[in-house]
Write an enzyme that holds these catalytic residues in place. Structure first.
Site, mmCIF file in Angstrom:
data_model
loop_
_atom_site.group_PDB
_atom_site.id
_atom_site.type_symbol
_atom_site.label_atom_id
_atom_site.label_comp_id
_atom_site.label_asym_id
_atom_site.label_seq_id
_atom_site.Cartn_x
_atom_site.Cartn_y
_atom_site.Cartn_z
ATOM 1 N N CYS A 247 5.715 -0.044 7.591
ATOM 2 C CA CYS A 247 5.417 1.134 6.774
ATOM 3 C C CYS A 247 6.650 1.511 5.978
ATOM 4 O O CYS A 247 7.763 1.530 6.509
ATOM 5 C CB CYS A 247 5.010 2.300 7.670
ATOM 6 S SG CYS A 247 4.577 3.796 6.767
ATOM 7 N N GLY B 151 0.850 -1.186 0.000
ATOM 8 C CA GLY B 151 0.000 0.000 0.000
ATOM 9 C C GLY B 151 0.882 1.231 0.000
ATOM 10 O O GLY B 151 2.063 1.161 0.348
ATOM 11 N N HIS C 252 -2.399 7.844 7.140
ATOM 12 C CA HIS C 252 -1.413 8.694 6.448
ATOM 13 C C HIS C 252 -2.070 9.978 5.941
ATOM 14 O O HIS C 252 -1.456 11.044 5.954
ATOM 15 C CB HIS C 252 -0.791 7.957 5.256
ATOM 16 C CG HIS C 252 0.374 7.059 5.599
ATOM 17 N ND1 HIS C 252 1.538 7.516 6.160
ATOM 18 C CD2 HIS C 252 0.531 5.727 5.447
ATOM 19 C CE1 HIS C 252 2.373 6.498 6.348
ATOM 20 N NE2 HIS C 252 1.778 5.400 5.918
ATOM 21 N N HIS D 109 -4.611 1.873 7.849
ATOM 22 C CA HIS D 109 -3.224 2.350 7.946
ATOM 23 C C HIS D 109 -2.976 3.474 6.937
ATOM 24 O O HIS D 109 -2.407 4.522 7.271
ATOM 25 C CB HIS D 109 -2.272 1.168 7.680
ATOM 26 C CG HIS D 109 -0.829 1.528 7.594
ATOM 27 N ND1 HIS D 109 0.102 1.108 8.507
ATOM 28 C CD2 HIS D 109 -0.129 2.231 6.673
ATOM 29 C CE1 HIS D 109 1.304 1.569 8.166
ATOM 30 N NE2 HIS D 109 1.190 2.252 7.052
ATOM 31 N N GLU D 110 -3.444 3.261 5.704
ATOM 32 C CA GLU D 110 -3.224 4.272 4.666
ATOM 33 C C GLU D 110 -4.038 5.531 4.939
ATOM 34 O O GLU D 110 -3.576 6.648 4.693
ATOM 35 C CB GLU D 110 -3.582 3.704 3.287
ATOM 36 C CG GLU D 110 -2.805 2.485 2.861
ATOM 37 C CD GLU D 110 -1.295 2.648 2.996
ATOM 38 O OE1 GLU D 110 -0.614 1.637 3.156
ATOM 39 O OE2 GLU D 110 -0.782 3.780 2.967
#
Ligand code: K2U
Ligand code: ZN
Length: 171
Positions: free
Chosen positions: A94, A46, A140, A136-137
């Site tokens: 990450c 990702g 960001h 998780h993305e």
């Protein structure tokens, strides 16, 4: 085809809150392709646009990469519309926090809506790795790294390690 450098923590640019894409046009499609190229080059599953220094709300993901089969998907202006109370723990990593992996607890199932590369609205329900990776993305896009979910002590230790590694790499 353009592989772009991935920012690594600590970097203030990774703390930016990304802004909505106004129009899904050729420029956005080219950016998404560059993101996918950069993700594959870094062996990621990702990537968020902010990780290549572009604070726009775009994510690319390809969870089940098989030899030669590149089937990535773009999530533009993604929103989580529901999250389960049940939680799940995954060991996360990450590309912007190199060589660090740790357990993070997140809602086990989510519903999300986003625009695809044609600007069409898509709604999905996700669990497992897709739910974890999408959350998780999307962190960001808010300027949040997975290490920000760890204890203050552990996060401080990791940031000190990352800062030292960055200084050595730049020396
Ligand atoms: O943001 C990123 O750098 C993407 C992560 C995706 C990821 C999110 C949550 C949990 C695991 C991975 C990178 O792809 S990190 C590389 C990686 C790949 C597979 C498993 C663990 C870490
Ligand atoms: Zn990440």
């Amino acid at each position: 085809m353009a592989i772009r450098p991935i920012l690594t923590a600590p970097d203030p640019r990774l703390k930016a809150v990304s802004t909505d894409v106004e129009k899904v046009d050729g420029e956005i499609r080219k950016l998404a392709q560059d993101m996918a190229d950069s993700m594959y080059a870094a062996d990621g599953i990702g990537l968020a646009a902010v990780q290549i220094g572009v604070p726009k709300r775009i994510i690319v993901m390809d969870l089940d990469q098989k030899e030669g089969k590149k089937d990535w998907r773009a999530f533009i202006n993604p929103k989580i519309t529901w999250a389960s109370e049940d939680l799940a723990v995954y060991e996360e990593g990450c590309l912007s926090v190199p060589e660090i992996y740790d357990d993070v607890e997140r809602p086990a199932r989510i519903r999300a809506e986003y625009l695809d590369l044609d600007g069409k609205k898509i709604e999905i329900e996700a669990d497992g790795m897709l739910a974890t990776c999408l959350q998780h993305e999307m962190d960001h896009l808010e300027g949040v790294l997975f290490i920000d979910h760890l204890s203050k002590l552990k996060r401080a230790m990791l940031l000190k390690k990352l800062t030292k590694a960055k200084k050595l790499a730049e020396a």
